[in-house]
Scaffold this motif. Structure first.
Motif, mmCIF file in Angstrom:
data_model
loop_
_atom_site.group_PDB
_atom_site.id
_atom_site.type_symbol
_atom_site.label_atom_id
_atom_site.label_comp_id
_atom_site.label_asym_id
_atom_site.label_seq_id
_atom_site.Cartn_x
_atom_site.Cartn_y
_atom_site.Cartn_z
ATOM 1 N N LEU A 1 0.862 -1.184 0.000
ATOM 2 C CA LEU A 1 0.000 0.000 0.000
ATOM 3 C C LEU A 1 0.902 1.239 0.000
ATOM 4 O O LEU A 1 2.119 1.121 0.052
ATOM 5 C CB LEU A 1 -0.909 -0.004 1.244
ATOM 6 C CG LEU A 1 -1.929 -1.135 1.315
ATOM 7 C CD1 LEU A 1 -2.584 -1.189 2.676
ATOM 8 C CD2 LEU A 1 -3.005 -0.982 0.247
ATOM 9 N N GLN A 2 0.274 2.409 -0.047
ATOM 10 C CA GLN A 2 1.091 3.624 -0.084
ATOM 11 C C GLN A 2 0.961 4.457 1.190
ATOM 12 O O GLN A 2 -0.003 4.324 1.921
ATOM 13 C CB GLN A 2 0.681 4.484 -1.297
ATOM 14 C CG GLN A 2 1.266 4.020 -2.598
ATOM 15 C CD GLN A 2 0.189 3.593 -3.568
ATOM 16 O OE1 GLN A 2 -0.828 4.273 -3.702
ATOM 17 N NE2 GLN A 2 0.386 2.464 -4.223
ATOM 18 N N ARG A 3 1.951 5.338 1.385
ATOM 19 C CA ARG A 3 1.955 6.231 2.541
ATOM 20 C C ARG A 3 0.656 6.997 2.673
ATOM 21 O O ARG A 3 0.138 7.182 3.772
ATOM 22 C CB ARG A 3 3.078 7.256 2.384
ATOM 23 C CG ARG A 3 4.426 6.806 2.821
ATOM 24 C CD ARG A 3 5.424 7.906 2.523
ATOM 25 N NE ARG A 3 5.592 8.779 3.679
ATOM 26 C CZ ARG A 3 6.594 8.645 4.532
ATOM 27 N NH1 ARG A 3 7.484 7.715 4.369
ATOM 28 N NH2 ARG A 3 6.691 9.461 5.580
ATOM 29 N N GLU A 4 0.123 7.438 1.526
ATOM 30 C CA GLU A 4 -1.099 8.254 1.549
ATOM 31 C C GLU A 4 -2.270 7.511 2.193
ATOM 32 O O GLU A 4 -3.203 8.113 2.698
ATOM 33 C CB GLU A 4 -1.527 8.647 0.122
ATOM 34 C CG GLU A 4 -0.542 9.470 -0.655
ATOM 35 C CD GLU A 4 0.408 8.576 -1.438
ATOM 36 O OE1 GLU A 4 1.483 8.277 -0.869
ATOM 37 O OE2 GLU A 4 0.099 8.179 -2.554
ATOM 38 N N HIS A 5 -2.211 6.172 2.127
ATOM 39 C CA HIS A 5 -3.321 5.392 2.670
ATOM 40 C C HIS A 5 -3.429 5.515 4.181
ATOM 41 O O HIS A 5 -4.462 5.205 4.767
ATOM 42 C CB HIS A 5 -3.162 3.914 2.294
ATOM 43 C CG HIS A 5 -3.411 3.648 0.848
ATOM 44 N ND1 HIS A 5 -2.604 2.830 0.092
ATOM 45 C CD2 HIS A 5 -4.361 4.103 0.010
ATOM 46 C CE1 HIS A 5 -3.057 2.794 -1.153
ATOM 47 N NE2 HIS A 5 -4.117 3.558 -1.226
ATOM 48 N N ALA A 6 -2.359 5.982 4.826
ATOM 49 C CA ALA A 6 -2.328 6.011 6.288
ATOM 50 C C ALA A 6 -3.406 6.910 6.888
ATOM 51 O O ALA A 6 -3.876 6.679 7.993
ATOM 52 C CB ALA A 6 -0.951 6.458 6.760
ATOM 53 N N SER A 7 -3.819 7.935 6.145
ATOM 54 C CA SER A 7 -4.791 8.866 6.722
ATOM 55 C C SER A 7 -6.231 8.463 6.421
ATOM 56 O O SER A 7 -7.162 9.175 6.745
ATOM 57 C CB SER A 7 -4.520 10.274 6.192
ATOM 58 O OG SER A 7 -4.566 10.236 4.788
ATOM 59 N N ARG A 8 -6.395 7.308 5.784
ATOM 60 C CA ARG A 8 -7.767 6.906 5.437
ATOM 61 C C ARG A 8 -8.383 5.993 6.482
ATOM 62 O O ARG A 8 -7.695 5.452 7.342
ATOM 63 C CB ARG A 8 -7.772 6.178 4.089
ATOM 64 C CG ARG A 8 -7.287 7.058 2.975
ATOM 65 C CD ARG A 8 -7.787 6.524 1.677
ATOM 66 N NE ARG A 8 -7.091 7.170 0.572
ATOM 67 C CZ ARG A 8 -6.967 6.637 -0.623
ATOM 68 N NH1 ARG A 8 -7.489 5.451 -0.862
ATOM 69 N NH2 ARG A 8 -6.359 7.284 -1.580
ATOM 70 N N PHE A 9 -9.709 5.807 6.345
ATOM 71 C CA PHE A 9 -10.448 4.910 7.241
ATOM 72 C C PHE A 9 -10.647 3.543 6.564
ATOM 73 O O PHE A 9 -10.685 3.480 5.325
ATOM 74 C CB PHE A 9 -11.815 5.507 7.568
ATOM 75 C CG PHE A 9 -11.743 6.683 8.499
ATOM 76 C CD1 PHE A 9 -11.578 6.483 9.870
ATOM 77 C CD2 PHE A 9 -11.824 7.974 8.018
ATOM 78 C CE1 PHE A 9 -11.509 7.559 10.728
ATOM 79 C CE2 PHE A 9 -11.753 9.057 8.873
ATOM 80 C CZ PHE A 9 -11.589 8.858 10.238
ATOM 81 N N PRO A 10 -10.822 2.478 7.358
ATOM 82 C CA PRO A 10 -10.968 1.139 6.760
ATOM 83 C C PRO A 10 -12.056 1.025 5.693
ATOM 84 O O PRO A 10 -11.881 0.301 4.718
ATOM 85 C CB PRO A 10 -11.318 0.259 7.967
ATOM 86 C CG PRO A 10 -10.662 0.935 9.111
ATOM 87 C CD PRO A 10 -10.746 2.402 8.818
ATOM 88 N N HIS A 11 -13.167 1.769 5.826
ATOM 89 C CA HIS A 11 -14.252 1.568 4.849
ATOM 90 C C HIS A 11 -13.863 2.042 3.459
ATOM 91 O O HIS A 11 -14.546 1.755 2.486
ATOM 92 C CB HIS A 11 -15.533 2.255 5.319
ATOM 93 C CG HIS A 11 -15.503 3.755 5.161
ATOM 94 N ND1 HIS A 11 -15.184 4.581 6.205
ATOM 95 C CD2 HIS A 11 -15.719 4.548 4.087
ATOM 96 C CE1 HIS A 11 -15.215 5.832 5.771
ATOM 97 N NE2 HIS A 11 -15.529 5.845 4.499
ATOM 98 N N GLU A 12 -12.772 2.792 3.357
ATOM 99 C CA GLU A 12 -12.357 3.281 2.042
ATOM 100 C C GLU A 12 -11.567 2.232 1.261
ATOM 101 O O GLU A 12 -11.149 2.488 0.140
ATOM 102 C CB GLU A 12 -11.523 4.556 2.193
ATOM 103 C CG GLU A 12 -12.296 5.705 2.811
ATOM 104 C CD GLU A 12 -11.414 6.913 3.085
ATOM 105 O OE1 GLU A 12 -10.935 7.519 2.120
ATOM 106 O OE2 GLU A 12 -11.200 7.233 4.259
ATOM 107 N N PHE A 13 -11.351 1.084 1.861
ATOM 108 C CA PHE A 13 -10.530 0.058 1.206
ATOM 109 C C PHE A 13 -11.367 -1.142 0.782
ATOM 110 O O PHE A 13 -12.420 -1.406 1.351
ATOM 111 C CB PHE A 13 -9.435 -0.414 2.163
ATOM 112 C CG PHE A 13 -8.440 0.651 2.517
ATOM 113 C CD1 PHE A 13 -7.347 0.886 1.707
ATOM 114 C CD2 PHE A 13 -8.615 1.426 3.649
ATOM 115 C CE1 PHE A 13 -6.436 1.878 2.025
ATOM 116 C CE2 PHE A 13 -7.710 2.419 3.975
ATOM 117 C CZ PHE A 13 -6.619 2.642 3.167
ATOM 118 N N SER A 14 -10.835 -1.868 -0.199
ATOM 119 C CA SER A 14 -11.483 -3.117 -0.611
ATOM 120 C C SER A 14 -11.089 -4.230 0.364
ATOM 121 O O SER A 14 -10.196 -4.035 1.198
ATOM 122 C CB SER A 14 -11.031 -3.491 -2.018
ATOM 123 O OG SER A 14 -9.664 -3.808 -2.003
#
Lengths: 335, 270
Positions: free
Chosen positions: B146-159
């Motif tokens: 995954l990428q660094r940018e993903h760190a600020s997201r919430f779990p529901h934003e992922f598959s």
């Protein structure tokens, strides 16, 4: 040959979902037929449009869905223009559906008897006593031991496989001409999965029901389906007789789906994967091969603009020209 | 030469008492979820535990992580008896033994951002400063694809597949020695399943991990594991080299499991 042998005929079906102000296409120009007594397998990953396609047959789509194009005819009657009242007669009667999750499809506060008898009496004028006998007979057909005793139990007292059997019993209670099974074995163990598939096969032979079987795992339908549709990004990318497709899979997506299932040990190297993720509906590229982004090592020229489904051998259809130029990338090769 | 034993169980047992109502009051019935299981897991190997739901494989996983206490028998990790450990010792044991679960969504806190999910285990064990913890989290995210940018997201934003990658990152951030994977791919689509299996193999090489891999899918287990133990009704009915068991199963139950695998693709290829 007349169209009479087709029980269900879907032509150029397109379905849009309205999201805030934009419309997103979930199913794009899908056409297929289901003949009497035939098993059609629809294969694709989450987001491929396979579930939307089949739920649309029963017109059970959420409110923000629009049928933009196409027709669905069942026994030569057009379903899309049919009134709700007529549709309700079809649902669960002529066409029934089994869902993925046997845990949540049954009502936990009623006994199995209660629910089966209700389903039976909804479609046939039977006395409670007769309906109960019928329910016991159905449980026997789907292979539940000691049905007279078990019928009094609540769903939580049944195992996952048994619950799915109850769902199947309910679905066939009206002797439907078409049974739609939406990933009916995904939540189950392999041994139970085999039993359920054997059961469906047996029912299909016994009562000559046509079945549409949806799955993400090609191997599951391998010895059940007569014909296959492979879907990606809301479109059919390959279709044909199951035997032909397994012997000669052509579209890159189909080939990767088959290769992704482990068939050896790890000494044989890493598994081939499909790069990236399934794009969300609003991100799907239009007018080009939708699978292009997942196979970036294939040059752009290999794809065609506005790819069409073409018959490459009798009854075997493939979308886009990229299959001719496709090669499997070494699995363990790293970026 | 065989490598050292990392985890060993001796006659491990777990019984549950079920209360059954009868006409004459309540009757107690004992269910043996895990029955006299003795297994050894060597450093760096992958042991597959196969069986259907209810056979006791998940209970076994929870016993060897000491999430539950056994009714009998012993578990040794790195030659220390963990069944005799006191709570503070068990806590530090968690650094060495981590788990990855079946449901990628349910095992992530929906209200936490990925960064917080990944740094939490480090915080709990008081490892490093806040800044270093963040850096470790970013590094781990990249390791799982995954990428660094993903760190600020919430779990529901992922598959589902991406969520499972986050779960793997969280499990590995403490640099455990043993990772217990409880059906880590059975909720995923086949192509995503292949991605996650490849990732687990890459990480095993990089971090010299030992895996206990629990699954009901024999194709996956044959591909992924060095040795297999087949569990049926709380007992190990057959165990040994993965390929040998796959090619020449001895126990009737193993044969039944193997027959249940859909095989048409294989036979068509031949």
């Amino acid at each position: 040959m007349s169209d009479d042998s087709n029980l269900l005929s879907v032509k150029d079906l397109s379905i849009d979902f309205l999201q805030e102000k934009t419309a997103v296409r979930a199913v794009d120009q899908v056409s297929f037929d289901v003949k009497k007594g035939e098993v059609l397998g629809i294969v694709g990953e989450s987001g491929s449009g396979k579930s939307v396609t089949v739920t649309s047959i029963l017109k059970l789509l959420p409110e923000n869905a629009r049928y933009t194009e196409g027709s669905i005819s069942f026994k030569s009657e057009e379903l899309l223009s049919m009134k709700e009242k007529q549709l309700r007669k079809l649902r669960g009667n002529e066409i029934s559906m089994i869902f993925q999750d046997p845990m949540t499809s049954l009502n936990p506060v009623f006994t199995v008897e209660n629910q089966l008898v209700e389903a039976i009496r909804l479609h046939a004028k039977l006395s409670r006593k007769k309906a109960r006998q019928e329910a016991i007979r159905l449980l026997q057909i789907v292979g539940i031991q000691e049905p007279e005793k078990r019928i009094k139990l609540y769903p939580h007292e049944f195992s996952g496989g048994m619950r799915q059997r109850v769902m199947i019993a309910m679905a066939i209670s009206s002797s439907p001409s078409l049974l739609i099974a939406d990933e009916p074995t995904t939540a189950l163990d392999v041994t139970v999965q085999k039993q359920i598939i054997d059961l469906l096969k047996e029912l299909q032979q016994k009562i000559n029901t046509s079945i549409i079987f949806i799955t993400h795992d090609l191997e599951v339908v391998a010895d059940l389906a007569d014909r296959l549709l492979i879907m990606y990004g809301g479109q059919i990318v390959e279709s044909g007789p199951a035997k032909t497709i397994f012997a000669n899979p052509l579209h890159p997506y189909t080939r990767l789906l088959i290769e992704a299932i482990p068939h050896g040990n790890k000494k044989s190297g890493r598994l081939p994967t499909i790069e990236g993720n399934v794009p969300s509906l609003s991100e799907i590229p239009q007018d080009v091969c939708r699978f292009k982004e997942r196979i970036p090592w294939i040059p752009d020229q290999a794809h065609e603009i506005n790819p069409k489904l073409r018959e490459v051998e009798p009854e075997h259809f493939v979308r886009c020209t990229c299959y001719k130029h496709f090669w499997m990338k070494e699995a363990h090769e790293k970026k | 030469m065989e490598s050292a034993i990392l985890l060993e169980t001796q006659d491990l047992e777990k019984n549950y008492t079920l209360k059954k109502k009868t006409l004459f009051g309540k009757k107690a019935e004992v269910l043996q979820a895990v029955n006299k299981v003795s297994l050894a897991i060597h450093q760096g190997e992958t042991l597959g535990i196969v069986g259907e739901s209810g056979c006791g494989k998940s209970t076994f996983a929870r016993l060897i992580t000491r999430l539950i206490a056994p009714s009998g028998g012993k578990v040794f990790f790195d030659q220390k008896e963990i069944t005799a450990m006191a709570q503070p010792e068990v806590r530090s044991l968690r650094k060495d033994i981590q788990m990855i679960f079946q449901d990628p969504y349910a095992s992530l806190d929906p209200r936490k951002r990925v960064l917080a999910i990944l740094t939490e285990p480090l915080e709990i064990h008081g490892i490093k400063t806040a800044k270093e913890r963040r850096e470790l989290a970013y590094e781990m995210l990249e390791k799982v694809g995954l990428q660094r940018e993903h760190a600020s997201r919430f779990p529901h934003e992922f598959s589902g597949g991406q969520c499972q990658r986050i779960n793997i990152a969280r499990a590995l951030i403490l640099r455990p020695r043993l990772v217990i994977c409880d059906e880590p791919v059975s909720a995923l689509d086949v192509s995503i399943q292949a991605q996650v299996l490849n990732l687990l193999l890459d990480l095993q090489e990089e971090f010299h991990l030992t895996y206990v891999f629990i699954s009901h899918d024999l194709n996956v287990v044959r591909y992924f594991c060095d040795r297999i133990a087949v569990m049926y009704k709380g007992e190990i009915v057959e165990s040994g080299d993965a390929e040998t068991i796959y090619q020449a199963p001895v126990h009737d139950y193993t044969k039944k499991l193997l027959q249940a695998i859909p095989k048409s693709i294989e036979s068509n290829e031949e």
